[in-house]
Design a protein around this motif. Structure first.
Motif, mmCIF file in Angstrom:
data_model
loop_
_atom_site.group_PDB
_atom_site.id
_atom_site.type_symbol
_atom_site.label_atom_id
_atom_site.label_comp_id
_atom_site.label_asym_id
_atom_site.label_seq_id
_atom_site.Cartn_x
_atom_site.Cartn_y
_atom_site.Cartn_z
ATOM 1 N N GLU A 192 157.040 -6.605 11.498
ATOM 2 C CA GLU A 192 157.137 -5.436 11.607
ATOM 3 C C GLU A 192 157.702 -4.970 10.227
ATOM 4 O O GLU A 192 157.554 -3.700 9.726
ATOM 5 N N ASN A 268 150.941 -10.437 14.536
ATOM 6 C CA ASN A 268 150.216 -9.364 13.874
ATOM 7 C C ASN A 268 150.233 -9.292 12.433
ATOM 8 O O ASN A 268 150.962 -10.183 11.776
ATOM 9 N N TRP A 272 151.005 -3.415 9.857
ATOM 10 C CA TRP A 272 149.929 -3.413 10.724
ATOM 11 C C TRP A 272 148.502 -2.892 10.316
ATOM 12 O O TRP A 272 147.296 -3.498 10.542
ATOM 13 N N ASP A 313 148.979 -4.369 15.662
ATOM 14 C CA ASP A 313 149.980 -4.964 16.364
ATOM 15 C C ASP A 313 149.777 -5.826 17.631
ATOM 16 O O ASP A 313 150.268 -6.320 18.519
ATOM 17 N N THR A 315 149.224 -9.049 18.481
ATOM 18 C CA THR A 315 149.311 -10.340 18.417
ATOM 19 C C THR A 315 148.884 -11.433 19.166
ATOM 20 O O THR A 315 148.383 -10.974 20.496
ATOM 21 N N LYS A 340 148.020 -9.420 23.440
ATOM 22 C CA LYS A 340 148.134 -7.916 23.424
ATOM 23 C C LYS A 340 146.955 -7.111 23.588
ATOM 24 O O LYS A 340 147.056 -6.157 24.167
#
Ligand code: CA
Length: 702
Positions: A192, A268, A272, A313, A315, A340
């Motif tokens: 992130e 991820n 993003w 995101d 993952t 996810k």
């Protein structure tokens, strides 16, 4: 010595015995072997299925608390404990490690690696830890600041410690190591903020680095670390390496000793938004992939990418479960994952071949998965940075399933998934500037903030839910489900007693019949429970343990849509149960009814808007959307510094609370920005301050 790997099929339980571990494993190939919970997911197959059946559907009603232990932190608890020969090993927030005598509940020792407070600001998703590894009398734990530490299981003393990351970057470790063939395998997090993902293997005895596998290619003007990265680089465009690229291996791993393959789940992209990472598109190997490696060398064998060109995101770090399933006319060695992105995947674990996939939650970013290629059939609107329009997408970045482990029962043939029902508005961030102290997503955090319109708020809250899904992986369909009022419920345990155990966001530990989901037992835990329960037997008595405590990514960011905020105190406790257990928890804490005096909101609308913008750049990831705490970190609307500009700036810009993880933001937040944030929070406090604080009185937010 190797940990024994018990390989089950629906029909039989066989023990595969490995190399140097023959004698120990052969001895353990008895009922006694199954008494322990020896590794993160019970064994290398990570099924979270225990063959113990002393606690079953008939007698679970008499399951009672044997003992509890109050931990010394109030941050999120995500630990999956290990139990070896009568000792329960738990981990807790700030990477601490505890040993308990199972029968008495006595704390034998606690190991505190003394993670520096400022490391907390490098954690996207709370200062959590998901567990330790055990091998031959030694425990291994990864710490938030990137160390891997070996601890003597008897004494709690450190044996060795190595730094596994560049600590000047935004790396963290929250996941559990795994021990395979004399090596401790550990990954990291940080995508992130902007890092390059990798997984490393260290010698169990010395801590010497054995190998490192990078999950994304680095700067192509320098030699690639492995031949496969030259291939991977062909799937990237632009100058991806400047932002790290992402692909962190922050949670799931599994191992098949027969095939000698280590499976890692890759995260991820960073940022993003693919436009900012790989502007010409491309699949971007090995983001959002499961990669199979040789555990002795780290050599690449195969990979399967769940989300090519990852931008949301999505993952593939979620639980990797190995099982042998009867599919069609043959028994297939499969690997299962509910990443996810909302699709449940069944993959041939011998070669990475796609078998099947089906959405296990509501999905609108793709209409399905191509049965030939295994690639998602994308909805063009999902690439928000190409359309220039917001994409209100299911699932969102919290995922249809997150780190909370799923379980598989070979008895029922069902996979039990702690599922989230949520959406998220992905909006391009055209003015994106990489920042050292904030998250770097390339997605507009302010645009994703919950609007203060009552009708919209009610609609978003109603659409933010969770459920436990019992999933038939062969037929790719849901067998049954239990609905919950909140997402972010706990990891799952399945047992041969015909039971499934799960904690909930709304403060319960529940047991269901594994075959049909009928609730058969519940316990009021007084706090949200996210961590997965485990079970084991000591001196002929079966126990169930769970580390209770609310926190992690969703509660930190979610603000008002967090079910718990303002309703349930957050506390951290180890809970252990047995049939006939008679212990009682003390009365639940009451929430604070008294609030400090609130300054009036006198700033201009322009200042408040400026403050809102900066808040949603630097603050919301921990203190919650729209300045509403989700019940983990302090709710800033209650801050006693709100009326004191000097105290405020000393906290925000100068690091007055850095030992608690609140670093100095002065390098990137100017004095006027800091004052604007204060004006925004004052305005939010006047507009929305609840009557009760979510934090219990007299407790630090550690
Ligand atoms: Ca992530």
């Amino acid at each position: 010595m190797e940990t024994c790997w018990t390989h089950r099929s629906a029909a039989a339980l066989a023990v595969i015995v490995l190399g140097a571990g023959v004698a120990a494993c052969a001895r353990k190939a008895t009922d006694e072997a199954n008494d322990n919970w020896a590794t993160y997911g019970y064994d290398y197959a990570e099924q979270r299925y225990s063959p113990l059946d002393d606690i079953d559907t008939d007698n679970v009603g008499t399951l009672g608390l044997a003992w509890y232990y109050d931990l010394d932190t109030h941050r999120g608890q995500e630990s999956s404990p290990i139990e070896e020969d009568g000792v329960l090993y738990t981990t807790s927030a700030w990477s601490k490690l505890q040993a308990f005598d199972v029968e008495s509940g006595k704390l034998l020792w606690q190991f505190d690696p003394k993670v520096p407070g400022p490391a907390g600001a490098k954690a996207c998703c709370d200062v959590v830890n998901r567990g330790a590894a055990f091998s031959d009398g030694t425990l291994f734990i990864g710490t938030l600041d990137g160390r891997l530490i070996a601890v003597d299981a008897k004494t709690g003393r450190q044996k060795w410690s190595v730094v596994t990351v560049d600590q000047s970057q935004h790396y963290t470790i929250t996941g559990a190591p795994r021990v395979v063939k004399g090596k401790v395998i550990i990954g990291n997090g940080g995508a992130e903020f902007g890092v390059r993902g990798y997984v490393s293997a260290y010698d169990v005895l010395t801590g010497a680095l054995a190998w490192r596998f990078y999950t994304v290619p680095g700067d192509p003007s320098k030699p690639f670390e492995s031949p496969i990265l030259a291939e991977a680089a062909k799937t990237w465009t632009g100058e991806w390496w400047k932002g790290g690229g992402g692909g962190t291996v922050w949670d799931a791993m599994a191992y098949d000793p027969e095939l000698d393959l280590l499976y890692i789940g890759v995260g991820n992209g960073s940022p993003w938004n693919q436009r900012l990472r790989s502007p010409g598109g491309g699949d971007n190997w090995f983001l959002a992939s499961i990669v199979a490696l040789r555990p002795e060398t780290g050599e690449y064998v195969w990979h399967f990418q769940t989300t090519p060109g990852e931008s949301w995101d999505y993952t593939a770090t979620q639980t990797i479960v190995l099982a042998d399933l009867e599919i069609g006319d043959s028994v297939r060695k499969v690997l299962m994952q509910a990443p996810k992105n909302g699709f449940f995947y069944v993959i041939d674990r011998t070669n990475g071949e796609f078998i099947s996939a089906k959405n296990f939650v509501s999905v609108n970013w793709a209409s399905g998965v191509d049965p030939q290629t295994g690639r998602p059939i994308e909805n063009p609107d999902a690439r928000f940075y190409q359309t220039g329009k917001p994409s209100i997408q299911e699932p969102g970045p919290f995922g249809g399933h997150n780190w909370q482990p799923m379980a598989y029962s070979p008895d029922t043939g069902l996979v039990y998934i702690p599922a989230n029902d949520m959406n998220f508005p992905y909006v391009d961030d055209p003015g994106f500037v990489r920042r050292k102290l904030g998250v770097n997503l390339g997605v507009d955090g302010l645009a994703a903030s919950l609007p203060q319109d009552a009708a919209i708020k009610a609609a978003v809250k109603a659409a933010t839910r969770g459920h436990l899904a019992a999933w038939n992986p062969v037929e790719q369909r849901e067998a049954w489900r239990v609905e919950y009022p909140s997402p972010w419920n706990g990891g799952v345990l399945a047992t041969a007693g015909g039971l499934v155990f799960q904690g909930t966001a709304n403060g319960e530990l529940k047991a269901y019949r594994a075959d049909n989901g009928t609730p058969v037992w519940s316990f009021a835990a007084q706090t949200g429970v996210m961590a997965p329960p485990v079970t084991y037997r000591v001196n002929g008595v079966q126990y169930v343990s769970v580390v209770a405590g609310w926190g992690g990514a969703f509660p930190s960011v979610a603000g008002e849509v967090s079910w718990v905020a303002g309703k349930l105190p957050n506390r951290s406790r180890v809970l252990t149960f047995r049939l006939g257990g008679k212990a009682k928890l003390p009365p639940a804490e009451t929430l604070i009814a008294q609030l400090p005096a609130l300054p009036r909101s006198t700033a201009s609308a322009a200042t408040i808007l400026a403050g809102k913008t900066v808040y949603h750049r630097f603050c919301y990831y921990c203190h919650g959307d729209a300045a509403v705490s989700g019940g983990v970190l302090p709710d800033l609307r209650h801050s006693s510094a709100l009326g004191d500009p000097v105290a405020w700036t000393s906290i925000v810009r100068k690091g007055a609370l850095s030992t608690s993880g609140m670093i100095a933001f002065g390098g990137e937040v100017s004095e006027s920005d800091s004052e604007a944030i204060r004006a925004y929070v004052i305005q939010r406090a006047n507009e929305s301050r609840p009557a009760l604080s979510p934090l219990p009185s007299g407790k630090k937010s550690e």
